[in-house]
Design a protein around this motif. Sequence first.
Motif, PDB file in Angstrom:
ATOM      1  N   GLU A  57       0.862  -1.182   0.000  1.00 55.47           N
ATOM      2  CA  GLU A  57       0.000   0.000   0.000  1.00 55.47           C
ATOM      3  C   GLU A  57       0.896   1.229   0.000  1.00 55.47           C
ATOM      4  OE1 GLU A  57      -2.895  -0.048   3.099  1.00 55.47           O
ATOM      5  OE2 GLU A  57      -3.473  -2.135   2.728  1.00 55.47           O
ATOM      6  N   THR A  58       0.623   2.158  -0.901  1.00 58.03           N
ATOM      7  CA  THR A  58       1.469   3.331  -1.016  1.00 58.03           C
ATOM      8  C   THR A  58       0.657   4.506  -1.534  1.00 58.03           C
ATOM      9  OG1 THR A  58       3.600   4.121  -1.886  1.00 58.03           O
ATOM     10  CG2 THR A  58       2.220   2.824  -3.379  1.00 58.03           C
ATOM     11  N   ARG A  59       1.300   5.656  -1.625  1.00 60.56           N
ATOM     12  CA  ARG A  59       0.673   6.859  -2.186  1.00 60.56           C
ATOM     13  C   ARG A  59       1.240   7.073  -3.576  1.00 60.56           C
ATOM     14  NH1 ARG A  59      -4.034   9.363  -0.636  1.00 60.56           N
ATOM     15  NH2 ARG A  59      -4.096  11.473  -1.475  1.00 60.56           N
ATOM     16  N   MET A  77     -10.246  -2.597  -6.772  1.00 60.56           N
ATOM     17  CA  MET A  77     -11.680  -2.652  -7.111  1.00 60.56           C
ATOM     18  C   MET A  77     -11.995  -1.851  -8.374  1.00 60.56           C
ATOM     19  SD  MET A  77     -12.760  -4.642  -4.748  1.00 60.56           S
ATOM     20  CE  MET A  77     -14.551  -4.506  -4.878  1.00 60.56           C
ATOM     21  N   GLY A  78     -11.027  -1.763  -9.268  1.00 63.26           N
ATOM     22  CA  GLY A  78     -11.272  -1.154 -10.571  1.00 63.26           C
ATOM     23  C   GLY A  78     -10.932   0.304 -10.718  1.00 63.26           C
ATOM     24  N   SER A  79     -10.685   1.013  -9.603  1.00 65.42           N
ATOM     25  CA  SER A  79     -10.388   2.438  -9.742  1.00 65.42           C
ATOM     26  C   SER A  79      -9.748   2.978  -8.465  1.00 65.42           C
ATOM     27  CB  SER A  79     -11.652   3.235 -10.055  1.00 65.42           C
ATOM     28  OG  SER A  79     -12.553   3.198  -8.964  1.00 65.42           O
ATOM     29  N   ILE A  80      -9.129   4.142  -8.584  1.00 61.82           N
ATOM     30  CA  ILE A  80      -8.607   4.885  -7.442  1.00 61.82           C
ATOM     31  C   ILE A  80      -9.081   6.329  -7.559  1.00 61.82           C
ATOM     32  CG2 ILE A  80      -6.587   3.436  -7.060  1.00 61.82           C
ATOM     33  CD1 ILE A  80      -4.934   5.421  -8.656  1.00 61.82           C
ATOM     34  N   GLU A  81      -9.067   7.053  -6.457  1.00 57.79           N
ATOM     35  CA  GLU A  81      -9.557   8.424  -6.431  1.00 57.79           C
ATOM     36  C   GLU A  81      -8.417   9.370  -6.079  1.00 57.79           C
ATOM     37  OE1 GLU A  81     -12.774  10.866  -7.311  1.00 57.79           O
ATOM     38  OE2 GLU A  81     -12.716   8.653  -7.282  1.00 57.79           O
ATOM     39  N   ALA A  82      -8.060  10.245  -7.015  1.00 62.57           N
ATOM     40  CA  ALA A  82      -6.985  11.206  -6.797  1.00 62.57           C
ATOM     41  C   ALA A  82      -7.532  12.469  -6.140  1.00 62.57           C
ATOM     42  CB  ALA A  82      -6.321  11.567  -8.127  1.00 62.57           C
ATOM     43  N   THR A  83      -6.943  12.831  -5.019  1.00 59.12           N
ATOM     44  CA  THR A  83      -7.367  14.028  -4.292  1.00 59.12           C
ATOM     45  C   THR A  83      -6.306  15.117  -4.408  1.00 59.12           C
ATOM     46  OG1 THR A  83      -6.394  13.171  -2.239  1.00 59.12           O
ATOM     47  CG2 THR A  83      -8.721  12.667  -2.667  1.00 59.12           C
ATOM     48  N   GLY A 107       5.988  15.950  -6.518  1.00 61.27           N
ATOM     49  CA  GLY A 107       5.975  16.973  -7.557  1.00 61.27           C
ATOM     50  C   GLY A 107       4.688  17.099  -8.338  1.00 61.27           C
ATOM     51  N   GLN A 108       3.713  16.268  -8.036  1.00 58.11           N
ATOM     52  CA  GLN A 108       2.418  16.349  -8.699  1.00 58.11           C
ATOM     53  C   GLN A 108       1.395  16.949  -7.734  1.00 58.11           C
ATOM     54  OE1 GLN A 108       2.007  15.447 -12.019  1.00 58.11           O
ATOM     55  NE2 GLN A 108       4.220  15.101 -11.980  1.00 58.11           N
ATOM     56  N   ARG A 109       0.411  17.622  -8.283  1.00 56.03           N
ATOM     57  CA  ARG A 109      -0.589  18.282  -7.441  1.00 56.03           C
ATOM     58  C   ARG A 109      -1.530  17.282  -6.774  1.00 56.03           C
ATOM     59  NH1 ARG A 109      -5.046  22.871  -9.405  1.00 56.03           N
ATOM     60  NH2 ARG A 109      -6.259  22.876  -7.460  1.00 56.03           N
ATOM     61  N   TYR A 110      -1.754  16.142  -7.412  1.00 60.18           N
ATOM     62  CA  TYR A 110      -2.735  15.179  -6.932  1.00 60.18           C
ATOM     63  C   TYR A 110      -2.050  13.862  -6.575  1.00 60.18           C
ATOM     64  CZ  TYR A 110      -5.847  18.487  -9.244  1.00 60.18           C
ATOM     65  OH  TYR A 110      -6.489  19.626  -9.625  1.00 60.18           O
ATOM     66  N   SER A 111      -2.747  13.068  -5.775  1.00 60.28           N
ATOM     67  CA  SER A 111      -2.241  11.735  -5.434  1.00 60.28           C
ATOM     68  C   SER A 111      -3.394  10.876  -4.936  1.00 60.28           C
ATOM     69  CB  SER A 111      -1.133  11.810  -4.382  1.00 60.28           C
ATOM     70  OG  SER A 111      -1.615  12.385  -3.178  1.00 60.28           O
ATOM     71  N   ALA A 112      -3.142   9.581  -4.853  1.00 62.18           N
ATOM     72  CA  ALA A 112      -4.176   8.639  -4.418  1.00 62.18           C
ATOM     73  C   ALA A 112      -3.520   7.485  -3.676  1.00 62.18           C
ATOM     74  CB  ALA A 112      -4.960   8.104  -5.614  1.00 62.18           C
ATOM     75  N   ASP A 113      -4.268   6.933  -2.723  1.00 63.46           N
ATOM     76  CA  ASP A 113      -3.840   5.694  -2.089  1.00 63.46           C
ATOM     77  C   ASP A 113      -4.050   4.546  -3.076  1.00 63.46           C
ATOM     78  OD1 ASP A 113      -3.126   6.777   0.415  1.00 63.46           O
ATOM     79  OD2 ASP A 113      -5.222   6.810   1.037  1.00 63.46           O
ATOM     80  N   VAL A 114      -3.065   3.663  -3.144  1.00 60.22           N
ATOM     81  CA  VAL A 114      -3.153   2.563  -4.100  1.00 60.22           C
ATOM     82  C   VAL A 114      -2.599   1.291  -3.473  1.00 60.22           C
ATOM     83  CG1 VAL A 114      -0.913   3.123  -5.141  1.00 60.22           C
ATOM     84  CG2 VAL A 114      -2.576   1.844  -6.472  1.00 60.22           C
ATOM     85  N   VAL A 115      -3.226   0.175  -3.807  1.00 58.70           N
ATOM     86  CA  VAL A 115      -2.748  -1.142  -3.393  1.00 58.70           C
ATOM     87  C   VAL A 115      -2.051  -1.774  -4.596  1.00 58.70           C
ATOM     88  CG1 VAL A 115      -3.376  -3.425  -2.538  1.00 58.70           C
ATOM     89  CG2 VAL A 115      -4.614  -1.400  -1.726  1.00 58.70           C
ATOM     90  N   LEU A 116      -0.788  -2.120  -4.422  1.00 61.65           N
ATOM     91  CA  LEU A 116      -0.009  -2.704  -5.511  1.00 61.65           C
ATOM     92  C   LEU A 116       0.117  -4.204  -5.300  1.00 61.65           C
ATOM     93  CD1 LEU A 116       2.895  -0.091  -5.700  1.00 61.65           C
ATOM     94  CD2 LEU A 116       0.715  -0.082  -6.939  1.00 61.65           C
TER      95      LEU A 116
END
Length: 227
Positions: A161-163, A191-197, A203-212
Amino acid sequence: MMTFSMVYAFSENFVLPISHDEVVHGKGSMLRKMPGDRWQQLANLRAYLAFMWSHPGKQLIFMGTEFAQESEWADGRSLDWWLLNQPSHLGVANMVRDLNSVYKDMPALWELDTDPAGFTWLDADDASGNTYSFARYGAPNEDGERPVLVAVANFGGSPRETRLALPQGGTWREVMNTDAETYGGSGVGNMGSIEATDQPHHGQRYSADVVLPPLGVMWFAPDSAQQ
């Protein structure tokens, strides 16, 4: 070594080959080059191919790589087509089919292959986590919007699990997961998608929690409603 190719990737037009030279004269098949047990070898091969498909340049594979040929190639006999009767090998073939399908439909993966503007690292420094992430971009349309796809690879043997840094907010669809059960993987995913907040990261404005997934590569694309 994983990042060195980007030093010269845009100096000319490149083909990324797995030629017959890689699977003859005692070198073994691509599957048998992979470390670990059989499951890990298959997972490594799937991850390798998806990483290759998302890397700038044109892809070339040799006979049998598309279904994880077990034995070394030889000109005196046929490929081991019977392996397609095994779900794990059929899974690799299905994944290569889907890699080609997604590749065809995603200009971000090929439109700017020879232009530095078509690639940016999101995180190339996660040595402890064995992960890499980068964005591929296509040419801007009339509105100045550019197609984009994000690839993230986990070359470690455990789920993680990472950002994940992302170039835009909203929903990102999981358009490829080499660990999908249909490919012979363990089914670890998002589950098919992630949500970038709106949370800056790397260096990017947005990020999301993701399971790899373990020994897996994922591709994410902005939801179609937002493209």
